[in-house]
Design an enzyme around this catalytic site. Structure first.
Site, mmCIF file in Angstrom:
data_model
loop_
_atom_site.group_PDB
_atom_site.id
_atom_site.type_symbol
_atom_site.label_atom_id
_atom_site.label_comp_id
_atom_site.label_asym_id
_atom_site.label_seq_id
_atom_site.Cartn_x
_atom_site.Cartn_y
_atom_site.Cartn_z
ATOM 1 N N GLU B 115 10.939 -85.568 -40.339
ATOM 2 C CA GLU B 115 11.421 -86.395 -41.443
ATOM 3 C C GLU B 115 11.573 -87.865 -41.062
ATOM 4 O OE1 GLU B 115 12.633 -83.465 -40.668
ATOM 5 O OE2 GLU B 115 12.034 -82.314 -42.437
ATOM 6 N N HIS B 185 19.987 -75.389 -48.235
ATOM 7 C CA HIS B 185 19.013 -75.513 -49.310
ATOM 8 C C HIS B 185 19.712 -75.842 -50.614
ATOM 9 C CE1 HIS B 185 17.049 -73.029 -46.235
ATOM 10 N NE2 HIS B 185 15.925 -73.570 -46.645
#
Lengths: 446, 381
Positions: B115, B185
């Site tokens: 990322e 999540h």
């Protein structure tokens, strides 16, 4: 394939490391500015009848002897150089045979940088600017690499590359303006000294966090590749910054996404007080390149011609072949890390003196020049006087100049001014009107 | 040989010689017992009226409206590129389906799994003048990129004196609870970034909003983070204009007017608030004004304050933990600006100060009953 035997010697003699692209012929490698993202590493058709690994992750060969690959840090990757420490050309075929004018320009830029460093370092000691970082000993890495690039090539730096900007023609006034954060500063006084930037000279403004520029350079190179023009990107960083996660990210992305990019690592022996043996345990930074599938070289950073040759060739191929190159320029940080550092706390004066006296990029080039009768004692004397004079003039001008208007505290956060910031600006203005004797308004532009 | 069980859900995929069912069904598994039943969603998606001002529309869910926005962008802006983990095959949430085939491998491509690299690379693309649309697979994984976002992207223009900027960068990430997402999540990290001047943060409530707001983010000359409520990707279906259109940033939308309480939320929570407003009207006779903040940074202080001046009561609700959540910022500003107009303390109905739990999600989330109860308390203050 020759690839197999090379694998085991990966950390040894990989001077001419060939890119391990399975199945591609040499001609494909030179395909002009092609996008090969679909061709590279396309898996061989699945065939379990062959006694060859079929793993998607790596093919190579099977081996039935248990043996760990030995990282070779003793003899490691050799250091490419053109001149010896006395400035004599070792292998004439490697002499770039630059014109007298070009070589004199190299010398003058390196020494002008050195002079500016001395004066600005001193000015910090005297409390005239807040902070400074010198480039002592690394002038060769700046000038050699800058000279090998096109003026249009985009430069991402770390903080010790002022010579690149100087070579490109950044005026002394602007260096000084940034250090003094005065109203002439292109950066509008927002950053600490030595955080230079120039849109015109394609030098992206320096930021303090280390290695953040590395993945950014990969992205910029990718965008440049899509423009399909003769343009490269170079990214400078130190051996300490190379430990950051961003460095790993940048190397991996640039190789995977096939970016026309030169990674230029200045390995100067120290990251502030941390010597290289506490920074890494492998064979420096160059040895990491092959791990990413990147062509890599180690050069003598104090040899301006070696730096020039390597950068020139890397640039040519990066643009022609759309792949990144890693150059590790070995050098030595003669000065302290910054004005906030006293390096006698962690290294000996003898060590520093060795590099200053026996292996300095400026002296080595001077010997090359004097050997050809291109530079005399008189030239040296008059140049020293002239460069000192021009630096002092710029210095005095910068010192007299007012600081930017405090309104500039609030602009450029976003492209547009937001209502909330406008209110905050007005609030500060009203406050300063009421308490003006407590604010140094005289020093700032109206 | 495989025996992939798609119709018979409890068959193991077996590559061996025996393709036997390893997990036999027990009689009690045939019907879902009380402990097995999974809860329905905590809200009902309420579509907006079909927009008429942007041309012909097509039925799209949220992920399709994102694809549509990206399609429009790639068609009109030759410099635009989309990248991130798994975007090439269409993305784990199908937001980029079809785009690689349509626009080419050099424009829609996978990056390595990193990322900080994705955002750093994206910044570089933007600095070089191209339009960069970076996807982070889940907002929960945005943190390795925090340095690049906060120290680099947000400050690029300011620190360079406007010589350089990365305004062409947009970062997209799936956001918010999804029923079973648990710690990693389900997160709503907008508050971490709200503290960072120089970026914009936008969160849509629906497909029509998403496409218009995403296109605004892409066009905006500042780096933007666009959080997409993942629970709405399939559940939210609307008629969405096929052509490109923009919805302005930093303009909160009053979805329904009311006189007694102002309800502020964003993303999925808007649909909870709409139900709460109905409940309040029916059960308490309380008239609620519902505001979708849409842009978290810079946020529309004026619209919210104007509403609170009218109603005198404010309830802010988000899934993210209450301490340091964005409701705290809204609350603080509103009490500064509207102190004398307030009839009751400002109420925040948010997630608890815990990581986002798995099996306890129904208890964790700021559902309509908690919001309803908060309104009751405010009315009776």
């Amino acid at each position: 394939m020759a690839a197999v035997s090379c694998m085991n010697k990966m950390y040894g003699v990989c001077f001419h490391a060939v890119r391990q692209t399975a199945g591609l012929k040499a001609s494909r490698l030179l395909q002009h500015r092609a996008f090969r993202s679909s061709a590279v590493h396309r898996q061989q058709p699945f065939d379990s009848s062959l006694e060859k690994p079929q793993f998607p992750g790596a093919s190579a060969e099977f081996v039935d002897q248990l043996e760990f690959i030995q990282p070779n840090v003793i003899s490691g990757i050799p250091v490419y150089r053109v001149m010896d420490r006395q400035g004599n050309i070792i292998n004439p075929s490697q002499d770039p045979q630059l014109s007298k004018e070009t070589v004199l320009n190299f010398y003058q830029k390196m020494t002008l940088l050195n002079t500016m460093d001395r004066i600005l370092y001193e000015s910090q000691r005297q409390g005239r600017i807040s902070f400074y970082m010198t480039n002592y000993g690394e002038e060769g890495t700046h000038i050699g690499s800058a000279a090998a690039l096109d003026p249009n090539d985009l430069v991402f730096g770390q903080y010790r590359e002022a010579g690149v900007l100087m070579y490109r023609g950044f005026p002394l006034d602007k260096f000084m303006a940034q250090c003094y954060a005065n109203a002439d500063d292109l950066g509008k006084g927002r950053q600490m000294p030595v955080h230079y930037g120039s849109r015109d000279l394609n030098f992206v403004t320096i930021s303090s966090p280390l290695a953040t520029q590395i993945p950014q350079a990969a992205g910029a190179a990718y965008a440049v590749k899509r423009e399909n023009i003769n343009r490269a990107v170079i990214c400078y960083f130190g051996e300490g910054a190379a430990s950051e996660g961003d460095a790993h990210a940048g190397f991996n992305f640039s190789a995977t996404l096939e970016c026309p990019l030169i990674f230029f690592c200045r390995n100067n022996g120290y990251a502030i007080s941390t010597p290289t043996n506490e920074q890494y345990r492998g064979d420096g930074i160059a040895a990491r390149g092959p791990g990413y599938g990147m062509l890599s070289i180690r050069v003598d950073g104090n040899d301006v011609f070696a730096v020039y040759n390597a950068t020139k060739e890397a640039r040519r191929r990066a643009v022609a072949e759309n792949q990144p190159f890693l150059i590790e320029a070995m050098t030595y940080r003669i000065g302290h890390h910054s004005t906030s550092d006293d390096s006698s706390a962690y290294r000996s004066v003898d060590e520093v003196n060795y590099w200053d006296k026996q292996d300095h990029p400026i002296s080595r080039l001077r010997h090359y020049m004097t050997a050809r009768g291109w530079w005399s004692e008189d030239d040296e004397r008059s140049w020293r006087k002239q460069s000192r004079k021009t630096v002092m003039e710029a210095f005095e001008t910068a010192e007299r100049r007012l600081k930017p208007n405090p309104e500039l505290l609030f602009t450029d956060v976003y492209l547009e001014m937001t209502p909330s910031l406008e209110k905050q600006r007005e609030s500060l203005w009203r406050h300063v009107q009421q308490y003006k004797e407590h604010y140094p308004l005289d020093l700032y532009d109206k | 040989k495989f025996k992939r069980g798609t119709t018979r859900k409890w068959v193991w995929i077996s590559a061996g010689v025996h393709s036997t069912t390893l997990l036999k069904l027990t009689p009690s598994c045939n019907s879902r017992s009380k402990t097995q039943r999974r809860h329905a969603a905590h809200f009902t998606f309420q579509p907006d009226p079909v927009p008429t001002q942007y041309g012909p529309t097509q039925k799209m869910n949220l992920f399709q409206s994102i694809t549509s926005a990206l399609d429009n962008t790639l068609a009109s802006d030759p410099t635009a590129v989309i990248f991130g983990e798994d975007v090439a095959f269409g993305g784990v949430f199908r937001c980029t389906v079809g785009l690689r085939d349509k626009y080419g491998k050099d424009r829609v491509f996978n990056t390595p799994l990193c990322e900080q690299g994705i955002v750093g690379f994206g910044i570089g693309v933007a600095v070089a003048g191209a339009t960069a649309i970076a996807e982070i697979q889940f907002a929960d994984y945005i943190f390795p990129a925090f340095d690049q976002i906060v120290n680099e992207a947000a400050k690029y223009r300011y620190r360079s004196g406007n010589l350089f900027d990365c305004g062409n960068l947009t970062i997209r990430a799936p956001w918010g609870c999804v029923g079973h997402g648990s710690l990693y999540h389900s997160q709503s990290p907008e508050a971490f970034f709200a503290h960072c001047p120089g970026i914009k943060i936008v969160i849509p409530r629906s497909p029509v909003q998403a496409k218009g707001l995403l296109l605004s983010c892409i066009a905006d000359k500042n780096p933007c983070i666009f959080f997409e409520p993942k629970i709405l990707y399939r559940a939210a279906v609307e008629q969405v204009p096929v052509e490109a259109y923009t919805i302005p940033l930093s303009q909160a939308e009053v979805l329904q007017e009311g006189s007694d309480v102002t309800l502020v939320a964003w993303g999925t929570q808007i649909h909870v608030m709409k139900e709460v407003a109905n409940m309040a009207q029916e059960k308490l006779g309380v008239s609620c004004e519902v505001i979708d903040l849409q842009t978290i940074l810079p946020w529309d202080i004026e619209t919210v304050c104007k509403s609170v001046v009218k109603t005198g009561r404010l309830l802010i609700s988000h899934e993210a933990p209450v301490t340091g959540g964005f409701a705290a910022e809204i609350s603080s500003t509103v009490q500064e600006e509207c102190f004398l107009n307030l009839e009751a303390p400002i109420s925040r109905v948010c997630g608890y100060d815990t990581p986002f739990p798995h099996i306890f999600e129904p208890f964790y989330i700021p559902d309509k009953w908690k919001c309803f109860d908060a309104i009751k308390k405010m009315i009776n203050y």
